[in-house]
Design a protein around this motif. Sequence first.
Motif, mmCIF file in Angstrom:
data_model
loop_
_atom_site.group_PDB
_atom_site.id
_atom_site.type_symbol
_atom_site.label_atom_id
_atom_site.label_comp_id
_atom_site.label_asym_id
_atom_site.label_seq_id
_atom_site.Cartn_x
_atom_site.Cartn_y
_atom_site.Cartn_z
ATOM 1 N N ASN A 290 0.824 -1.200 0.000
ATOM 2 C CA ASN A 290 0.000 0.000 0.000
ATOM 3 C C ASN A 290 0.864 1.258 0.000
ATOM 4 O OD1 ASN A 290 -1.431 2.229 1.864
ATOM 5 N ND2 ASN A 290 -3.001 1.119 0.716
ATOM 6 N N LEU A 291 1.942 1.254 0.791
ATOM 7 C CA LEU A 291 2.844 2.403 0.835
ATOM 8 C C LEU A 291 3.568 2.580 -0.493
ATOM 9 C CD1 LEU A 291 4.410 1.858 4.383
ATOM 10 C CD2 LEU A 291 2.754 3.619 3.742
ATOM 11 N N TRP A 292 3.999 1.473 -1.092
ATOM 12 C CA TRP A 292 4.680 1.553 -2.386
ATOM 13 C C TRP A 292 3.733 2.081 -3.464
ATOM 14 C CZ3 TRP A 292 3.655 -0.280 -7.218
ATOM 15 C CH2 TRP A 292 4.660 -0.106 -8.183
ATOM 16 N N ARG A 293 2.517 1.578 -3.482
ATOM 17 C CA ARG A 293 1.545 1.995 -4.487
ATOM 18 C C ARG A 293 1.241 3.493 -4.375
ATOM 19 N NH1 ARG A 293 -3.865 -1.334 -4.386
ATOM 20 N NH2 ARG A 293 -4.006 -0.193 -2.425
ATOM 21 N N ALA A 294 1.114 3.983 -3.148
ATOM 22 C CA ALA A 294 0.888 5.416 -2.942
ATOM 23 C C ALA A 294 2.076 6.218 -3.439
ATOM 24 C CB ALA A 294 0.646 5.696 -1.456
ATOM 25 N N GLY A 295 3.279 5.702 -3.197
ATOM 26 C CA GLY A 295 4.477 6.378 -3.666
ATOM 27 C C GLY A 295 4.549 6.417 -5.179
ATOM 28 N N ALA A 296 4.276 5.304 -5.827
ATOM 29 C CA ALA A 296 4.328 5.245 -7.288
ATOM 30 C C ALA A 296 3.303 6.188 -7.907
ATOM 31 C CB ALA A 296 4.094 3.813 -7.750
ATOM 32 N N SER A 297 2.112 6.229 -7.330
ATOM 33 C CA SER A 297 1.064 7.113 -7.846
ATOM 34 C C SER A 297 1.501 8.570 -7.748
ATOM 35 C CB SER A 297 -0.230 6.895 -7.063
ATOM 36 O OG SER A 297 -1.226 7.811 -7.454
ATOM 37 N N CYS A 298 2.104 8.935 -6.621
ATOM 38 C CA CYS A 298 2.557 10.309 -6.424
ATOM 39 C C CYS A 298 3.670 10.665 -7.410
ATOM 40 C CB CYS A 298 3.044 10.482 -4.989
ATOM 41 S SG CYS A 298 3.661 12.130 -4.620
ATOM 42 N N ILE A 299 4.607 9.765 -7.603
ATOM 43 C CA ILE A 299 5.728 10.013 -8.521
ATOM 44 C C ILE A 299 5.222 10.225 -9.937
ATOM 45 C CG2 ILE A 299 7.737 8.927 -9.613
ATOM 46 C CD1 ILE A 299 8.204 7.537 -6.845
ATOM 47 N N LEU A 300 4.296 9.401 -10.373
ATOM 48 C CA LEU A 300 3.789 9.504 -11.744
ATOM 49 C C LEU A 300 3.033 10.796 -11.979
ATOM 50 C CD1 LEU A 300 2.621 5.801 -12.261
ATOM 51 C CD2 LEU A 300 4.607 6.924 -13.301
ATOM 52 N N LYS A 301 2.481 11.379 -10.921
ATOM 53 C CA LYS A 301 1.727 12.623 -11.054
ATOM 54 C C LYS A 301 2.578 13.868 -10.810
ATOM 55 C CE LYS A 301 -1.335 11.388 -8.016
ATOM 56 N NZ LYS A 301 -2.517 11.375 -7.116
ATOM 57 N N SER A 302 3.798 13.684 -10.309
ATOM 58 C CA SER A 302 4.626 14.837 -9.934
ATOM 59 C C SER A 302 5.151 15.578 -11.161
ATOM 60 C CB SER A 302 5.814 14.375 -9.072
ATOM 61 O OG SER A 302 5.376 13.891 -7.823
ATOM 62 N N PRO A 303 5.219 16.913 -11.098
ATOM 63 C CA PRO A 303 5.699 17.722 -12.221
ATOM 64 C C PRO A 303 7.222 17.779 -12.269
ATOM 65 C CG PRO A 303 5.042 19.155 -10.429
ATOM 66 C CD PRO A 303 4.742 17.753 -9.977
ATOM 67 N N ILE A 304 7.852 16.625 -12.429
ATOM 68 C CA ILE A 304 9.303 16.527 -12.497
ATOM 69 C C ILE A 304 9.688 15.920 -13.837
ATOM 70 C CG2 ILE A 304 9.710 16.410 -10.015
ATOM 71 C CD1 ILE A 304 9.723 13.387 -10.197
ATOM 72 N N THR A 305 10.969 15.940 -14.152
ATOM 73 C CA THR A 305 11.424 15.416 -15.437
ATOM 74 C C THR A 305 11.227 13.900 -15.510
ATOM 75 O OG1 THR A 305 13.687 15.070 -14.645
ATOM 76 C CG2 THR A 305 13.156 17.239 -15.569
ATOM 77 N N PHE A 306 11.188 13.388 -16.737
ATOM 78 C CA PHE A 306 11.036 11.944 -16.930
ATOM 79 C C PHE A 306 12.189 11.193 -16.264
ATOM 80 C CE2 PHE A 306 12.081 8.093 -19.324
ATOM 81 C CZ PHE A 306 10.878 7.387 -19.241
ATOM 82 N N ARG A 307 13.383 11.734 -16.365
ATOM 83 C CA ARG A 307 14.550 11.091 -15.755
ATOM 84 C C ARG A 307 14.408 11.028 -14.236
ATOM 85 N NH1 ARG A 307 20.839 13.184 -16.333
ATOM 86 N NH2 ARG A 307 21.793 11.469 -15.154
#
Length: 354
Positions: A290-307
């Motif tokens: 659950n913690l990993w999934r929340a982290g992955a969701s946040c990363i994919l939505k974050s306005p940061i570079t693809f790298r």
Amino acid sequence: MTQMTPAQTISVIITNYNYDHYVGVAINSVIAQTRQADEIIVIDDGSTDQSRERIDSYGTKIRAVFQENQGIKKVSNTGYEISGGSIVLYLDADDVLYPNALELIERSFKPGVAKVQFDLDVIDRCGNFAGRRFCNFSDDTSEESVAKSFAATGTYLWPVTSGNAYSRDFLSRVMPLTPPESHDGVLNTVAPLYGRVITIVQPLGQYRIHSRNISRSNETGQTAAIPQFARRIGIRKQEFDVLREHAAALGATLPQGDLLENELVFVNYRLMARKMRDEDAQDAPRTLWNLWRAGASCILKSPITFRARSKHLLWITCLALAPTSFARQMIRLRYNRMHMLTNFRRLGRARSFA
């Protein structure tokens, strides 16, 4: 008749406590601006090193304030109270501004802007580049994307203290503050409620990472090898409580639910807290998946570079899959890699002169 925009004035407030090795570099970086600051205020919070001598050496080029040690909360309020600029920038004494910073910041300020934020190059304690930025904004970060993020999640990507310049109109509505820890956490959290947030994606300064950064201190102010994750999470929750209070007073609507799920730093903290057995009590019932999934969701939505997005995903995946003992070593390395790299550089230089 065309109405003229009133001239902007800029106050830079440098806050210092026992940074005699750095404070002169910070002051020099402000003096060297292509657009001169209207006032440079240097507040020394009862330093016990050679800071006073270094600050005094600048004479009338700066306004120096020496006070008994009162902590960063008092210093930040004092700086605001004695400053007069329509734009106010707090610069930590261990950080640096690039020569064109104030010029570009001033150009970005328009009526209705609460703050202008910008990227920072990360350096180590000796000033060596780390090859990364904070926040590492993506090129498509804009006023609109920040507003959209805040409306949807109650938060947005923002830099540390030295990467923000605030309008006095905004500060006058919220200052003085008694924040859970430092002013930047609350100011950046509530800023979108009071005006537009403009992002300059290029780095306009340097953020120095070393063992005495505030995020590395424990509740007694002592330096810790790694952050106290549960404590940091608790502080951020308090800052979100302040956000909800301001929103209620202004009649603004915020998203429901746990806003920490939308912040890249804190989805990381929650995973690392699980591995370090330093967990916020409310997180304990959650599964690692659950913690990993929340982290992955946040990363994919974050306005940061693809790298940057790829690196973050790789990190949390390796962290989640690693045995606890190995994960702890990964975390220790993450938070001490700058120190280790600096020592390797110094060793290399020493050998070259041998």
